[in-house]
Design an enzyme around this catalytic site. Structure first.
Site, PDB file in Angstrom:
ATOM      1  N   GLY A 152       0.794  -1.341   0.132  1.00 15.62           N
ATOM      2  CA  GLY A 152       0.118   0.217   0.403  1.00 15.62           C
ATOM      3  C   GLY A 152       0.736   1.316  -0.284  1.00 15.62           C
ATOM      4  N   ASP A 195      -1.631  -8.339   1.178  1.00 13.05           N
ATOM      5  CA  ASP A 195       0.015  -8.363   0.538  1.00 13.05           C
ATOM      6  C   ASP A 195       0.161  -9.602  -0.123  1.00 13.05           C
ATOM      7  OD1 ASP A 195       1.273  -5.519   2.160  1.00 13.05           O
ATOM      8  OD2 ASP A 195       0.000  -5.831   0.117  1.00 13.05           O
ATOM      9  N   HIS A 250      -0.061   1.522  10.149  1.00 13.74           N
ATOM     10  CA  HIS A 250      -1.428   2.019   9.108  1.00 13.74           C
ATOM     11  C   HIS A 250      -1.937   3.163   9.829  1.00 13.74           C
ATOM     12  CE1 HIS A 250       0.711  -1.731   6.896  1.00 13.74           C
ATOM     13  NE2 HIS A 250       0.342  -1.057   5.647  1.00 13.74           N
ATOM     14  N   ASP A 257     -19.442 -11.854   9.165  1.00 13.61           N
ATOM     15  CA  ASP A 257     -19.815 -10.535   8.564  1.00 13.61           C
ATOM     16  C   ASP A 257     -21.275 -11.151   7.467  1.00 13.61           C
ATOM     17  OD1 ASP A 257     -19.063 -11.644   6.122  1.00 13.61           O
ATOM     18  OD2 ASP A 257     -17.231 -10.472   5.604  1.00 13.61           O
ATOM     19  N   ASP A 300     -22.063 -12.488   4.694  1.00 12.46           N
ATOM     20  CA  ASP A 300     -21.775 -12.779   3.630  1.00 12.46           C
ATOM     21  C   ASP A 300     -21.329 -14.004   2.060  1.00 12.46           C
ATOM     22  OD1 ASP A 300     -19.527 -11.978   3.812  1.00 12.46           O
ATOM     23  OD2 ASP A 300     -18.945 -10.225   2.070  1.00 12.46           O
ATOM     24  N   THR A 320     -11.907 -12.508   0.765  1.00 11.37           N
ATOM     25  CA  THR A 320     -10.382 -13.186   0.355  1.00 11.37           C
ATOM     26  C   THR A 320     -10.608 -14.520   0.350  1.00 11.37           C
ATOM     27  OG1 THR A 320      -9.933 -12.379   3.056  1.00 11.37           O
ATOM     28  CG2 THR A 320      -9.275 -14.592   2.413  1.00 11.37           C
ATOM     29  N   GLY A 339      -2.082 -18.082   1.989  1.00 15.47           N
ATOM     30  CA  GLY A 339      -3.745 -17.874   2.949  1.00 15.47           C
ATOM     31  C   GLY A 339      -3.223 -18.049   4.465  1.00 15.47           C
ATOM     32  N   ASP A 390     -17.898 -23.405  10.476  1.00 17.86           N
ATOM     33  CA  ASP A 390     -17.223 -22.677   9.942  1.00 17.86           C
ATOM     34  C   ASP A 390     -17.853 -22.891   7.833  1.00 17.86           C
ATOM     35  OD1 ASP A 390     -14.570 -20.976   8.751  1.00 17.86           O
ATOM     36  OD2 ASP A 390     -14.721 -22.107   7.612  1.00 17.86           O
TER      37      ASP A 390
END
Length: 594
Positions: free
Chosen positions: A62, A118, A226, A409, A411, A454, A498, A569
């Site tokens: 970034g 990254d 950051h 979240d 979704d 992700t 990952g 999960d």
């Protein structure tokens, strides 16, 4: 109402591209790819695509940390730097463009700071580049010494010590070493360095209001770069007291971050965070050198002082200590034309700057994929399998969202459904179903295009790695053992980039058991269809077992254990669902025609 802080910018969205335009006008040895605004790549002006005869060294991340990383592009250091938006990882598309632009037959080394975005995006770009024929290695740098070893996959953050690793790797590449040796030197350099920072103020992102988190007379110890909070807030102390605390943390014996002992030789990097005057940095440097020598018994061989990896306009500094020896020290001393390394700048500025044309295709140019008019038996099997897997995910949309709403979240189902619908649509016209290998690759392309978050990146990495393994087959019809090897390669790549392994409560807890059982059954001589179905049952069992696992990856790491124990999960359940649907569809198809 608070207003945004004053900044010397034009439009906020043009901040990074206009920075790049300015840096290439200032330094004659730099250029950029003509891909704005999506592709923001600074590269050496003396390198033509595909012709560079040494290992290319690429880093990035970034923006907001200038001069890192663009200011360290030059002979003897970085070959290219990939710039993301402010505090945002560059996209895999942009990274891949950089790889294509500077990588020659000797390959390239990607040096990546240890942040999830990254790691994933550079990892995806690496897999894509490998599938196109490039030689690529990747080194993760995480040298933060502020926090105790973390639980799960986050790891130590990559900070200013990355600059020293870049210098070592760049000098090794400039010396003509092969890719494996350049990567080995970078890995060793990363193991020899530790960093910790101190902030006197928070940074201000262009267009946003400055946070008032840090009050008057306070400092933050062990901050990130950051704008995230540090490890602790304390009263501001005299600089020699602050330096003493930072050095004791970096050089601690338990845990031991770098392998120093009394008498070791070290290099010191005193790094400003953006708003610290050079006078104050030099005061820090003087105190740090004295304490390293007198209090810690270390021989300080080199001192680099300046604002090299910043956090926009943050006041403060970081110290990086690197253990050096007869291998590392010559790399740090080697000549470089990187403009922001602590050396002079030479060379005339050209009268005009013309952007380097961006490569629009891979090394091996090939026609756009399309669905064949007539399907072979393999093509029909592949169509049936893909359709079954996608339709199963669409049916599970609401259930997956319900599970994810309790631990994340909410979704997961929507994201998976979006990818499944796109796969079904692309299969109508784009997938070369008679070529299973290329079809796997195109599925990855579809998922990368439409799936956010992700999951999309991980599944594309999975497909790219499986594709590379399938390409090794010389048979016109891919044997079951090769499919099993491709599944294993995809699982390994997802784990590598990952960071998760078995037991971390991720989709790998479904795919790892499936891969192991499939290989075991095939090795014992089982019928391939039976082996596939049995492996799908292992995937389902593995996904269900995630209820009993402690989360160590993703947003669910923040959820209490009693909540997690009630919900499997969602990512693992989704993986088990499509895998099981594919296995059963293939078994049913062959049962009908045999």
């Amino acid at each position: 109402m608070s207003s945004a802080a004053k900044k010397l910018i034009n439009d906020v969205k043009d901040t990074v591209t206009e920075f790049i335009e300015g840096i290439v006008e200032t330094y004659p040895n730099l250029q950029y790819l003509d891909g704005f605004p999506e592709v923001k790549v600074v590269l050496r002006a003396d390198i033509s695509r595909g012709t560079y005869e040494k290992v290319a060294v690429i880093s990035g991340g970034g923006s907001g940390h200038e001069p890192a990383h663009a200011g360290f592009v030059g002979a003897g250091m970085l070959t290219a730097a990939i710039c993301g938006d402010i505090f945002t990882s560059p996209t895999a598309h942009s990274i891949l463009a950089g790889i294509r632009a500077v990588t020659g037959p000797q390959g390239c080394l990607l040096i990546v700071t240890n942040y999830t975005g990254d790691r994933l995006n550079f990892g995806l770009a690496a897999e894509q580049a490998k599938s196109e024929g490039y030689k690529v290695e990747m080194v993760i740098v995480g040298e933060d010494c502020a926090l105790p070893p973390p639980r799960g996959i986050a790891g130590r953050r990559g900070l200013a010590g990355t600059i020293l690793v870049n210098k070592v790797a760049g000098a090794a590449a400039e010396a003509g070493l092969p890719l494996a040796d350049v990567a080995a030197e970078a890995i060793r350099a990363a193991q020899m360095v530790g960093t910790m920072g101190v902030a006197l103020s928070v940074c201000t992102i262009p267009g946003q209001v400055t946070s008032d988190r840090l009050g008057p007379g306070k400092m933050e110890l062990g901050l990130g770069i950051h704008g995230e909070p540090g490890a602790a807030v304390a009263d501001l102390q005299p600089v020699e007291v602050i330096v003493s605390h930072v050095l004791k943390q970096i050089l601690s014996k338990e845990p031991q971050y770098i392998p120093t002992k009394r008498g070791s030789r070290v290099a010191l990097l005193v790094n400003g965070l953006g708003a610290t005057p050079l006078m104050e940095l030099m005061i820090v440097a003087g105190k740090a050198v004295a304490q390293l020598q007198l209090d810690h018994g270390l021989a300080v061989e080199r001192v680099y002082t300046g604002s090299l990896m910043t956090s926009l306009d943050m006041a403060g500094f970081s110290l990086s200590v690197m253990k050096v020896d007869s291998t590392i020290l010559p790399r740090l001393d080697a000549h470089t034309k990187a403009p922001s390394w602590p050396v002079g700048v030479d060379g005339p500025r050209p009268a005009t700057t013309i952007p380097v044309p961006m490569a629009t295709h891979s090394v091996e140019s090939k026609e756009a994929p399309c669905r064949p008019q007539d399907l072979t038996v393999q093509g029909r099997v592949l169509e049936v399998a893909i359709k079954a897997g996608a339709e199963e995910l669409i049916k599970l949309k609401d259930t997956l969202n319900e599970w994810d709403g309790k631990i994340g979240d909410g979704d997961c189902g929507t994201t998976m459904c979006k990818g499944a619908i796109a796969i079904l649509e692309d299969m109508k016209n784009l997938y070369p179903l008679n070529d299973a290998t290329e079809t796997v690759n195109e599925i990855g392309v579809t998922l990368r295009r439409v799936m956010g978050g992700t999951s999309g990146v991980l599944y594309d990495i999975f497909c790219k790695a499986a594709y590379a393994k399938l390409k090794e087959s010389t048979s016109s019809s891919i044997p079951p053992t090769q499919w099993a090897a491709a599944l294993d390669a995809g699982v390994a790549a997802v784990s590598k980039y990952g960071g998760a392994v078995a037991g971390y409560r991720t989709m790998l807890d479904a795919l790892i058991p499936a891969s192991l059982v499939l290989q075991e059954r095939l090795a014992s001589g089982d019928d391939p269809l039976i082996a596939f179905v049995v492996s799908s049952e292992a995937a389902s069992t593995g996904a269900e077992s995630t209820k009993n696992m402690e989360a160590q990856a993703g947003r669910s790491t923040y959820v209490p254990g009693d909540v997690l124990s009630c919900v499997p999960d969602p990512g693992a359940k989704a993986a088990a669902a499509w895998y099981g649907a594919v296995a059963n569809a293939i078994a049913d198809y062959y049962q009908k025609i045999l």
